[in-house]
Write a protein that holds these residues in place. Structure first.
Motif, PDB file in Angstrom:
ATOM      1  N   LEU A 347       0.822  -1.202   0.000  1.00 12.55           N
ATOM      2  CA  LEU A 347       0.000   0.000   0.000  1.00 12.55           C
ATOM      3  C   LEU A 347       0.869   1.271   0.000  1.00 12.55           C
ATOM      4  N   GLY A 348       1.935   1.317   0.778  1.00 16.87           N
ATOM      5  CA  GLY A 348       2.793   2.491   0.813  1.00 16.87           C
ATOM      6  C   GLY A 348       3.501   2.728  -0.509  1.00 16.87           C
ATOM      7  N   ASN A 349       4.022   1.656  -1.115  1.00 15.63           N
ATOM      8  CA  ASN A 349       4.688   1.791  -2.410  1.00 15.63           C
ATOM      9  C   ASN A 349       3.715   2.257  -3.488  1.00 15.63           C
ATOM     10  N   GLY A 350       2.504   1.732  -3.455  1.00 19.25           N
ATOM     11  CA  GLY A 350       1.519   2.126  -4.453  1.00 19.25           C
ATOM     12  C   GLY A 350       1.143   3.593  -4.340  1.00 19.25           C
ATOM     13  N   LEU A 351       1.003   4.094  -3.135  1.00 15.89           N
ATOM     14  CA  LEU A 351       0.670   5.504  -2.956  1.00 15.89           C
ATOM     15  C   LEU A 351       1.787   6.412  -3.478  1.00 15.89           C
ATOM     16  N   ARG A 352       3.057   6.019  -3.224  1.00 17.12           N
ATOM     17  CA  ARG A 352       4.171   6.847  -3.705  1.00 17.12           C
ATOM     18  C   ARG A 352       4.211   6.873  -5.233  1.00 17.12           C
ATOM     19  N   HIS A 353       4.017   5.708  -5.887  1.00 15.43           N
ATOM     20  CA  HIS A 353       4.001   5.660  -7.351  1.00 15.43           C
ATOM     21  C   HIS A 353       2.840   6.475  -7.917  1.00 15.43           C
ATOM     22  N   ARG A 354       1.707   6.392  -7.281  1.00 11.29           N
ATOM     23  CA  ARG A 354       0.540   7.125  -7.744  1.00 11.29           C
ATOM     24  C   ARG A 354       0.775   8.636  -7.652  1.00 11.29           C
ATOM     25  N   LEU A 355       1.404   9.085  -6.599  1.00 10.01           N
ATOM     26  CA  LEU A 355       1.683  10.503  -6.420  1.00 10.01           C
ATOM     27  C   LEU A 355       2.668  11.004  -7.475  1.00 10.01           C
ATOM     28  N   ALA A 356       3.639  10.175  -7.804  1.00 14.43           N
ATOM     29  CA  ALA A 356       4.613  10.569  -8.830  1.00 14.43           C
ATOM     30  C   ALA A 356       3.937  10.696 -10.195  1.00 14.43           C
ATOM     31  N   ASP A 357       3.049   9.753 -10.533  1.00 17.78           N
ATOM     32  CA  ASP A 357       2.327   9.822 -11.815  1.00 17.78           C
ATOM     33  C   ASP A 357       1.443  11.056 -11.885  1.00 17.78           C
ATOM     34  N   ALA A 358       0.826  11.410 -10.793  1.00 17.34           N
ATOM     35  CA  ALA A 358      -0.041  12.596 -10.788  1.00 17.34           C
ATOM     36  C   ALA A 358       0.771  13.875 -10.991  1.00 17.34           C
ATOM     37  N   ARG A 359       1.963  13.938 -10.401  1.00 19.33           N
ATOM     38  CA  ARG A 359       2.791  15.123 -10.575  1.00 19.33           C
ATOM     39  C   ARG A 359       3.262  15.260 -12.018  1.00 19.33           C
ATOM     40  N   ALA A 360       3.607  14.141 -12.651  1.00 21.02           N
ATOM     41  CA  ALA A 360       4.047  14.197 -14.040  1.00 21.02           C
ATOM     42  C   ALA A 360       2.918  14.661 -14.949  1.00 21.02           C
ATOM     43  N   HIS A 361       1.733  14.161 -14.723  1.00 17.10           N
ATOM     44  CA  HIS A 361       0.566  14.582 -15.520  1.00 17.10           C
ATOM     45  C   HIS A 361       0.269  16.055 -15.326  1.00 17.10           C
ATOM     46  N   LEU A 362       0.432  16.560 -14.115  1.00 16.66           N
ATOM     47  CA  LEU A 362       0.181  17.964 -13.840  1.00 16.66           C
ATOM     48  C   LEU A 362       1.211  18.855 -14.552  1.00 16.66           C
ATOM     49  N   ASN A 363       2.426  18.418 -14.530  1.00 19.38           N
ATOM     50  CA  ASN A 363       3.450  19.205 -15.212  1.00 19.38           C
ATOM     51  C   ASN A 363       3.181  19.261 -16.721  1.00 19.38           C
ATOM     52  N   GLN A 364       2.747  18.131 -17.276  1.00 16.51           N
ATOM     53  CA  GLN A 364       2.461  18.098 -18.710  1.00 16.51           C
ATOM     54  C   GLN A 364       1.294  19.011 -19.054  1.00 16.51           C
TER      55      GLN A 364
END
Length: 501
Positions: A347-364
């Motif tokens: 669960l902790g690893n999944g939340l960190r990966h999800r947060l990273a994907d959201a930041r990349a999408h926001l930057n794009q």
């Protein structure tokens, strides 16, 4: 005729009856002689007792009894009036030897003598037993004594009906025995148990119990006891009468016959569902012993309790065996606990990966939001709005096209107007609201209506040839119809302007 011839004629051969000197016997009529014989016989035989066998027994609708008494050599007619017949202690039948007491008389209507019976008795115990056996054989042939008709007695009757004398010792013995064994509600129907009218009362009581309603004000008996103490065969004869036997056999309630003692047997015993040797024995058959029931119920309760305990112990043993075979709680939950720990780590690893994907999408998405792109989209939107605006020249062109189409439809309407040819001298022929298109149609209609430009007129069709032949029309120059100008008139143009203003 000579005197000698007359003297030789016998006096008995005379044609006419004449009284002779010294004759003191005047002629009697038949009725007078019958009356003299009747008085003589009744005076001489005013009280006689005859022993004989009944033959030709008949009971009239009036209640009188007619029969013959005979022996080996002679026969005499007998009659018993309704009152004496109702007091008979038995039912007379052919072949039964009886002793009849009465007086002799004559019946002038048939010139016969007969005995008027006042009392009639069976001629000894042998005759009584013969009558009993004969009645028993007849009723048995009808199936009244068959074992298939017997019914089982109820185990615990709530109400018992007793048919007996209310003043004798029988009813006290029955009540006392019922009280000792098992107290039960008892209904007593008081009757005579011997003598005149006893059989009718017993039969009426049995039928009365049978006819009672289950939900009536008086409880309907579950069992009926017909009881009487001991006695001679003459004393018990009422329970051998056919009316009693049939009432007992037809009773819808199980019935016990307790008539007489052990050695006494009546036809009522054969027709009942159960025979008791004594009235006391009938009470014992009717109900069980209450103390025995209590003891039996106590024993059954103990047996049931032991059976329940034994069944519960066996079930507990089977449960213990099943519990030993079943896995423990830790064994069952170990895989689930391990999976829970694994999911917690993921669960902790999944939340960190999800947060990273959201930041990349926001930057794009943020890189695409530049002012130059926004101005370009705004210019394209304005061009689309300008193309959608309504210009005056565009609306004027649309109005002109619609006016041209309207002029074309107006000219077409004028050319197809059916009343336009009427102005040139033509007429329209109508019949019954329909257009007539042929000569045959006009002849079939008989009367037609001619429509002209200035009105209509009726006409009758005679069916003959025309009076003047039609002239051949001369060809004429047809002037072309002036085409209307495409330019709308001032009034039409004003109306159109008003319509679309």
């Amino acid at each position: 005729m000579s005197p000698e011839f007359e003297a030789g004629i016998d006096a008995s051969a005379r044609l006419l009856a004449e009284e002779r000197a010294g004759d003191n016997a005047p002629p009697l009529s038949v009725s007078e002689l019958s009356a003299i014989l009747k008085r003589t016989v009744e005076d001489r035989f005013g009280h006689v007792r005859l022993r004989g066998e009944i033959s030709g027994f008949k009971r009239a609708a009036s209640g009188h009894i007619y029969l013959c008494l005979k022996d080996d050599n002679a026969v005499i007619d007998g009659v018993m009036w309704k009152g004496g017949a109702a007091r008979l202690p038995f039912s007379p039948q052919d072949g039964v030897e009886v002793i009849a007491t009465g007086k002799l008389t004559t019946y002038p209507g048939r010139s016969k003598y007969q005995i008027v019976i006042e009392r009639m008795e069976l001629a000894g115990e042998g005759a009584l037993m013969a009558l009993l056996e004969k009645l028993k054989a007849r009723l048995s042939a009808e199936g009244l004594f068959d074992g298939s008709r017997k019914r089982r007695l109820p185990f615990m009757p709530r109400t018992i009906g007793v048919v007996t004398s209310p003043t004798g010792a029988v009813i006290r013995d029955i009540l006392h025995r019922l009280e000792d064994r098992c107290p039960t509600h008892v209904l007593v129907w008081p009757v005579l148990v011997q003598g005149q009218g006893a059989a009718e009362q017993v039969a009426r009581a049995v039928r009365g119990f049978s006819a009672m309603q289950a939900d009536g004000p008086i409880p309907r008996p579950d069992l009926v006891i017909v009881a009487r103490g001991g006695g001679s065969i003459e004393d018990l004869w009422s329970f051998n009468e056919e009316i009693v036997v049939r009432a007992v056999a037809e009773c819808s309630i199980p019935i016990i016959s307790a008539v007489g003692h052990e050695t006494d047997t009546t036809l009522c015993d054969h027709a009942a569902d159960m025979r008791a040797p004594t009235p006391t024995a009938a009470a014992e058959m009717a109900v069980p012993v209450r103390a025995d029931l209590v003891t039996m119920l106590r024993e059954q309760g103990l047996r049931m309790e032991r059976a329940v305990r034994r069944s519960a112990g066996q079930a507990r043993e089977r449960l213990d065996m099943q519990m030993r075979l079943m896995p423990t709680l830790d064994t069952l939950l170990a895989p689930q606990r391990q999976r829970l720990d694994q999911l917690s780590d993921n669960l902790g690893n999944g939340l960190r990966h999800r947060l990273a994907d959201a930041r990349a999408h926001l930057n794009q998405a943020g890189g695409a939001l530049r002012p130059a792109l926004l101005h370009q989209h705004l210019s394209r939107a304005r061009e689309r709005v300008d193309r959608l605006r309504l210009r005056p020249d565009y609306l004027t062109r649309i109005f002109q096209d619609q006016a041209t189409a309207f002029d074309r439809l107006s000219r077409l309407f004028v050319s197809v107007n059916p009343d336009l040819p009427l102005r040139r001298g033509f007429a329209r022929v109508m019949a019954a609201g329909q257009l007539v298109k042929s000569v045959a149609g006009a002849q079939a209609a008989g009367t037609v209506t001619l429509h002209f430009a200035d009105g209509a007129i009726g006409a009758a069709i005679d069916g003959g040839p025309p009076s003047d032949p039609l002239e051949k029309p001369q060809p004429q120059a047809i002037s072309p119809i002036a085409r209307p100008s495409r330019k709308p008139r001032e009034s039409e143009e004003r109306r159109q302007q008003d319509l679309f203003s």
